[in-house]
Scaffold this motif. Structure first.
Motif, PDB file in Angstrom:
ATOM      1  N   LEU A 247       3.216  23.092  -0.653  1.00 29.09           N
ATOM      2  CA  LEU A 247       4.218  22.097  -1.013  1.00 29.09           C
ATOM      3  C   LEU A 247       3.516  20.902  -1.652  1.00 29.09           C
ATOM      4  N   ILE A 248       3.846  20.614  -2.910  1.00 33.42           N
ATOM      5  CA  ILE A 248       3.265  19.481  -3.638  1.00 33.42           C
ATOM      6  C   ILE A 248       4.320  18.390  -3.710  1.00 33.42           C
ATOM      7  N   ILE A 249       3.994  17.205  -3.191  1.00 36.25           N
ATOM      8  CA  ILE A 249       4.936  16.083  -3.157  1.00 36.25           C
ATOM      9  C   ILE A 249       4.418  14.987  -4.080  1.00 36.25           C
ATOM     10  N   ASP A 250       5.092  14.806  -5.211  1.00 35.79           N
ATOM     11  CA  ASP A 250       4.702  13.781  -6.177  1.00 35.79           C
ATOM     12  C   ASP A 250       5.367  12.450  -5.832  1.00 35.79           C
ATOM     13  N   ASP A 251       4.772  11.370  -6.310  1.00 38.31           N
ATOM     14  CA  ASP A 251       5.233  10.016  -5.968  1.00 38.31           C
ATOM     15  C   ASP A 251       5.315   9.853  -4.453  1.00 38.31           C
ATOM     16  N   ALA A 252       4.304  10.357  -3.775  1.00 40.04           N
ATOM     17  CA  ALA A 252       4.308  10.371  -2.311  1.00 40.04           C
ATOM     18  C   ALA A 252       4.037   9.007  -1.712  1.00 40.04           C
ATOM     19  N   HIS A 253       3.820   7.981  -2.543  1.00 42.72           N
ATOM     20  CA  HIS A 253       3.692   6.630  -1.966  1.00 42.72           C
ATOM     21  C   HIS A 253       5.002   6.209  -1.314  1.00 42.72           C
ATOM     22  N   GLY A 254       6.110   6.929  -1.626  1.00 44.95           N
ATOM     23  CA  GLY A 254       7.359   6.681  -0.913  1.00 44.95           C
ATOM     24  C   GLY A 254       7.301   7.119   0.534  1.00 44.95           C
ATOM     25  N   LEU A 255       6.265   7.882   0.889  1.00 43.61           N
ATOM     26  CA  LEU A 255       6.079   8.337   2.277  1.00 43.61           C
ATOM     27  C   LEU A 255       5.053   7.482   3.008  1.00 43.61           C
ATOM     28  N   ALA A 256       4.666   6.366   2.399  1.00 47.59           N
ATOM     29  CA  ALA A 256       3.543   5.585   2.923  1.00 47.59           C
ATOM     30  C   ALA A 256       3.944   4.752   4.129  1.00 47.59           C
ATOM     31  N   ASN A 257       4.366   5.433   5.179  1.00 44.73           N
ATOM     32  CA  ASN A 257       4.597   4.773   6.456  1.00 44.73           C
ATOM     33  C   ASN A 257       4.092   5.694   7.560  1.00 44.73           C
ATOM     34  N   ALA A 258       3.712   5.100   8.662  1.00 49.19           N
ATOM     35  CA  ALA A 258       3.009   5.840   9.712  1.00 49.19           C
ATOM     36  C   ALA A 258       3.827   7.001  10.266  1.00 49.19           C
TER      37      ALA A 258
END
Length: 377
Positions: free
Chosen positions: A130-141
């Motif tokens: 699974l490749i998740i692009d723009d994954a800085h949207g997941l940048a929480n603990a």
């Protein structure tokens, strides 16, 4: 368009859509792709590709996706369009991407669905990626911790899924800030910006692919594009495109450093949206015919760097490669994944997910017991 004809260009050299003709192989991106591909094929759990705006992360991710053979991998690629998402938003969408027809909204139930689907893929002799692009949207603990738990899922002593996170500095900082998450990252690939000669070669290759001559950009202009775009290919394209138009407005036969600097200021990248007070007034070639010649000469006389603008010997571009047509699954704000209009991977018919098959071999109760043990861990 008129400004392209002015410079004898048959096409737009800095177009932003993926087109094989304008695809330039860059060593930094090839290196990043090779490192990610190695991690995926070795069955690593969590991989991270990080880089600044316009560094080419999405291009590398797409090429990774395109290179995964369907006989060996069940691969999916999706994009996070929200600024920040939680695990309760992400998990059902991961389930849908993997092929779960009706993803449950309850956390434990959807994790069970994901596990059972991954077990089916494993029984089929393949590995889920699974490749998740723009994954800085997941940048929480919380969300990153949930992903760490996902990559720990095992069946028959094998990890079931590889997750590749593709994002900017925010993602990198969030991973580094949590020792547990950082511990689970098996491969981290920083995508470096282009060096000056590499950037000049890239620009030359794009211009020549459009039917133009590499000396369209004076050396000072090429160096300025590299410097002001921070060596990021995406930003290089944007800045060079705007500088080309500025040069046409000023009636120049080549793009000079002053054209690049004006485009940079107008884009607002410098933090100064308005041009500097001493900036020359722009006059289009058409206006120049009816304008005071002295005023036009002042605009057309660039303040060139004498050392950089003297001789232009562009670096030899790398061989132009090709990017096959790809299909990216885009995550929208409130619904399930929406396939793009691009063709399916490797030319096959469009396919959102493979159909659910029979449950894994063996007793279903045994699978459930094993799942609950993993969940408790």
């Amino acid at each position: 368009m008129e400004h392209l004809h002015h410079f004898r260009l048959a096409e737009d050299p800095f177009r932003t859509d993926a087109h094989e003709k304008f695809d330039v192989e860059l060593p930094s991106q090839q290196d990043a792709l090779a490192r990610l591909d190695r991690g995926v094929r070795q069955g690593r759990g969590l991989l991270a590709l990080v880089g600044g705006v316009g560094a080419g992360k999405t291009r590398v991710a797409r090429r990774l996706y395109e290179g995964l053979e369907e006989e060996q991998f069940e691969a999916g690629m999706m994009m996070v369009l929200r600024r920040e998402v939680g695990a309760e938003w992400l998990l059902p969408r991961i389930a849908a991407q993997l092929g779960v027809e009706r993803a449950d909204l309850d956390r434990e139930a959807v994790i069970r669905q994901i596990y059972e689907r991954l077990a089916i893929i494993h029984e089929d002799g393949r590995r889920a990626v699974l490749i998740i692009d723009d994954a800085h949207g997941l940048a929480n603990a919380d969300t990153l911790s949930e992903l760490c738990g996902l990559v720990k899922l095992e069946y028959e002593e094998r990890r079931l899924v590889t997750v590749v996170l593709v994002g900017g500095p925010q993602l990198d900082a969030a991973i580094a800030a949590d020792p547990l998450v950082a511990h689970h990252v098996d491969v981290r690939v920083p995508l470096a910006p282009l060096g000056r000669e590499e950037a000049i070669g890239y620009l030359a290759a794009r211009i020549e692919a459009a039917g133009g001559s590499a000396d369209l950009l004076l050396p000072g202009a090429g160096a300025a594009v590299h410097e002001l775009a921070d060596g990021a290919p995406g930003r290089i394209n944007t800045l060079a495109d705007n500088a080309l138009y500025e040069a046409w407005l000023a009636g120049h036969g080549q793009v000079a450093r002053t054209d690049v600097e004006r485009a940079y200021r107008d884009l607002g990248w410098s933090g100064r949206g308005a041009p500097a007070p001493h900036a020359a007034r722009r006059v289009s070639p058409v206006q120049a015919e009816t304008t005071n010649p002295l005023a036009f000469e002042e605009t057309a006389a660039p303040d060139l760097d004498p050392e950089l603008d003297a001789v232009f010997e562009p670096a030899a571009p790398n061989d132009l490669g090709s990017v096959e047509a790809h299909r990216t699954v885009v995550m929208d704000f409130d619904s399930h994944p929406v396939p793009s209009a691009a063709p399916a991977r490797r030319g096959q018919a469009e396919r959102t997910v493979i159909e659910l098959g029979a449950p894994p071999k063996g007793d279903v109760d045994d699978v459930d017991d094993l799942f609950m043990e993993l969940l408790d861990d």
